[in-house]
Design a protein around this motif. Sequence first.
Motif, PDB file in Angstrom:
ATOM      1  N   VAL A  93      29.301  -4.403  10.507  1.00 24.37           N
ATOM      2  CA  VAL A  93      29.240  -3.381  11.557  1.00 24.37           C
ATOM      3  C   VAL A  93      30.506  -2.528  11.530  1.00 24.37           C
ATOM      4  O   VAL A  93      31.476  -2.878  10.854  1.00 24.37           O
ATOM      5  CB  VAL A  93      29.090  -4.007  12.968  1.00 24.37           C
ATOM      6  CG1 VAL A  93      27.757  -4.709  13.104  1.00 24.37           C
ATOM      7  CG2 VAL A  93      30.227  -4.992  13.243  1.00 24.37           C
ATOM      8  N   THR A  94      30.490  -1.424  12.257  1.00 24.60           N
ATOM      9  CA  THR A  94      31.694  -0.625  12.394  1.00 24.60           C
ATOM     10  C   THR A  94      32.351  -0.972  13.721  1.00 24.60           C
ATOM     11  O   THR A  94      31.718  -1.561  14.600  1.00 24.60           O
ATOM     12  CB  THR A  94      31.391   0.881  12.383  1.00 24.60           C
ATOM     13  OG1 THR A  94      30.621   1.180  13.565  1.00 24.60           O
ATOM     14  CG2 THR A  94      30.613   1.285  11.155  1.00 24.60           C
TER      15      THR A  94
ATOM     16  N   ASP B 207      37.369   6.006  13.787  1.00 27.69           N
ATOM     17  CA  ASP B 207      37.285   5.087  14.925  1.00 27.69           C
ATOM     18  C   ASP B 207      38.422   4.071  14.885  1.00 27.69           C
ATOM     19  O   ASP B 207      39.027   3.761  15.904  1.00 27.69           O
ATOM     20  CB  ASP B 207      35.905   4.416  15.023  1.00 27.69           C
ATOM     21  CG  ASP B 207      35.472   3.720  13.737  1.00 27.69           C
ATOM     22  OD1 ASP B 207      36.129   3.937  12.703  1.00 27.69           O
ATOM     23  OD2 ASP B 207      34.481   2.971  13.782  1.00 27.69           O
TER      24      ASP B 207
ATOM     25  N   ASN C  33      33.128   0.792  16.218  1.00 27.10           N
ATOM     26  CA  ASN C  33      32.467   1.378  17.385  1.00 27.10           C
ATOM     27  C   ASN C  33      31.241   0.594  17.828  1.00 27.10           C
ATOM     28  O   ASN C  33      30.795   0.726  18.956  1.00 27.10           O
ATOM     29  CB  ASN C  33      32.046   2.819  17.077  1.00 27.10           C
ATOM     30  CG  ASN C  33      33.209   3.774  17.262  1.00 27.10           C
ATOM     31  OD1 ASN C  33      34.178   3.434  17.942  1.00 27.10           O
ATOM     32  ND2 ASN C  33      33.124   4.941  16.650  1.00 27.10           N
ATOM     33  N   GLN C  34      30.693  -0.187  16.921  1.00 28.89           N
ATOM     34  CA  GLN C  34      29.490  -0.958  17.269  1.00 28.89           C
ATOM     35  C   GLN C  34      29.836  -2.288  17.931  1.00 28.89           C
ATOM     36  O   GLN C  34      28.943  -3.009  18.358  1.00 28.89           O
ATOM     37  CB  GLN C  34      28.646  -1.200  16.005  1.00 28.89           C
ATOM     38  CG  GLN C  34      27.980   0.088  15.512  1.00 28.89           C
ATOM     39  CD  GLN C  34      27.432  -0.031  14.101  1.00 28.89           C
ATOM     40  OE1 GLN C  34      27.937  -0.780  13.279  1.00 28.89           O
ATOM     41  NE2 GLN C  34      26.374   0.704  13.820  1.00 28.89           N
ATOM     42  N   THR C  35      31.120  -2.618  18.016  1.00 29.33           N
ATOM     43  CA  THR C  35      31.498  -3.874  18.668  1.00 29.33           C
ATOM     44  C   THR C  35      31.892  -3.591  20.119  1.00 29.33           C
ATOM     45  O   THR C  35      31.988  -2.434  20.529  1.00 29.33           O
ATOM     46  CB  THR C  35      32.705  -4.541  17.977  1.00 29.33           C
ATOM     47  OG1 THR C  35      33.871  -3.768  18.262  1.00 29.33           O
ATOM     48  CG2 THR C  35      32.501  -4.623  16.476  1.00 29.33           C
ATOM     49  N   LYS C  36      32.167  -4.688  20.859  1.00 29.72           N
ATOM     50  CA  LYS C  36      32.555  -4.509  22.253  1.00 29.72           C
ATOM     51  C   LYS C  36      34.067  -4.613  22.440  1.00 29.72           C
ATOM     52  O   LYS C  36      34.550  -4.742  23.553  1.00 29.72           O
ATOM     53  CB  LYS C  36      31.848  -5.562  23.107  1.00 29.72           C
ATOM     54  CG  LYS C  36      30.354  -5.314  23.158  1.00 29.72           C
ATOM     55  CD  LYS C  36      29.659  -6.261  24.098  1.00 29.72           C
ATOM     56  CE  LYS C  36      28.195  -5.850  24.247  1.00 29.72           C
ATOM     57  NZ  LYS C  36      27.381  -6.964  24.692  1.00 29.72           N
TER      58      LYS C  36
END
Lengths: 475, 96
Positions: A356-357, A321, A359-362
Amino acid sequence: MLTTVGLEVHVQLDSKTKIFCGCRIQFGGAPNSRTCPVCLGLPGALPVLNRRVFDLGLRAVLALSGTISKKIKFDRKNYYYPDLPKGYQISQWDCPLGRGGFVELDSGKKIRLNRAHLEEDAGKLIHDQSPDTSLVDLNRAGTPLLEIVTEPDLENPAEAYEYLSHLKTILKAVGVSECDMEKGQLRCDANVSVRNAASDPLGKRVEIKNLNSFKAVKAALEFEVTRQTEAFEKGVALTQETRLWDDKLQKTFSMRSKEEANDYRYFPEPDLVPFTVSEEEIKTARAEFSKWELPRQKKERFAKQYGLSDYDACLLSGQDDVALFFEETVKLSKNAKAAANWIIGPVFAYLGSKGVTLNQTKLTANHLSKIYQLVEKGRMSFQAAKDNVFAEVIANGLDPETVMKEKHLEQVSEDGALIEWIAEVMQANPKVVDDFRSGKPSAAQFLVGQVMKKSKGKANPGKAKDLLLIKLKEI
Amino acid sequence: MGSLDLRHIARLSRLHLTDAEIKFFETQVAQILSFVDQLKAVDVEGVEPTSHPLSLCNVFREDEIKPSILLEEFLKNAPRAKGPFFEVPKIIESHS
């Protein structure tokens, strides 16, 4: 003391159906809903090997630089346990899918692989639903696994951790497995022993089970190395045994039940015929995975194409990612250096602090590139971008320019406002001004800092410094 | 057949045999083993080991989903069941 570690990794191969029957593979779902006579082990039911599972296994062996065996066959591994409906697991003993190969660590050290073999997963036992019975869910029974076994080449827990990260990246890169540890798609058992000197024979080997994360592997190995070293130094004899890792207590415990069970009486699986792979098929498999970029190749390409240091290239190419995000950001901004610095700096810091990774953020590539483009154009200071804008953008997916304007962070470069702040700062710090004028040029830096503070970070620092120097020299 | 440890084999198979039964079966199993042992007399010099009696090789199925069977159907055959689960005596993996 010397530590010797070997790892056995079970990775779930990415097929639609089970290894020996057409039941669908899916995580979770209604208990026992994806079973059939084959995976339930009903009498007379016959297993047939899933072609995709075999092909994915081949691809994995080749990606790890291993050799495909000339003759491949399956064997029965016999043991009684309620999660194993047939009373044996179909696995491979003396003719595994592949042998040899290696995984290279960042130091260049090669961790040699002993073998890779196909096998079926067992079902799941649920112990906490009733006081004197256990419940059995066989949805997982028959899930295809590739077991990858290292030679005892790992010398400490940190190497074990690094090996696992590299292995996971390679397997994901060639599309063999999703390697989602939370779904149990990658599981690990560790063998560890200690000895006094390299000339001594290997110490008593302890196998650790129930390692559900890379962190757990490292912690369990660290615990075991300490425990075994202490026992060794006190002269307490260690026993060859299986131990269970308890993640809550951060300790390993002896598993008495496994003490005498390691007698699996392997014999050839009569329900499956042998398998061979022709040179032609190996060529096809190689051609297919050459479409995928292996992690090492990606790292080298990043270093070359974007002018990154080896270290930065490694950080940016290590996770899919992140790598994808980096390349998109560069494409949008044509500034690889800034993209790299922002991702390795503020982005990684944020991910680390929130656990978090990416991809889990905006955060989008578009937004990140906009942030540093605003800094480049002098519309906002780096400090303001990093401390005030970035957090909003990554947490809430807001547009950087909007955040900048709403927070009144737009950088002030007009002389009027800057001169006003400078005058105030000079008035408030007469001693520092005198210091500068009596030949201490470093005093100017302090005053620039004060101007930045007064402007709440909005002053253009370069411009402020230039103007300040003029003012200081004026009288 | 002096090395035959029937007690160990029974334990691996989760069978509880009395001493009398051990003695009884020991004789029988020893007989079976010595019967099969006659194969050792065959000269297999230069013969490729066979793992399967059929001369077939590489039999695959495609990775296609087939319907699984109905829960009620197979739970009918289970000695004990609870809801959608098979039920077995408690298996405890306790810490020592």
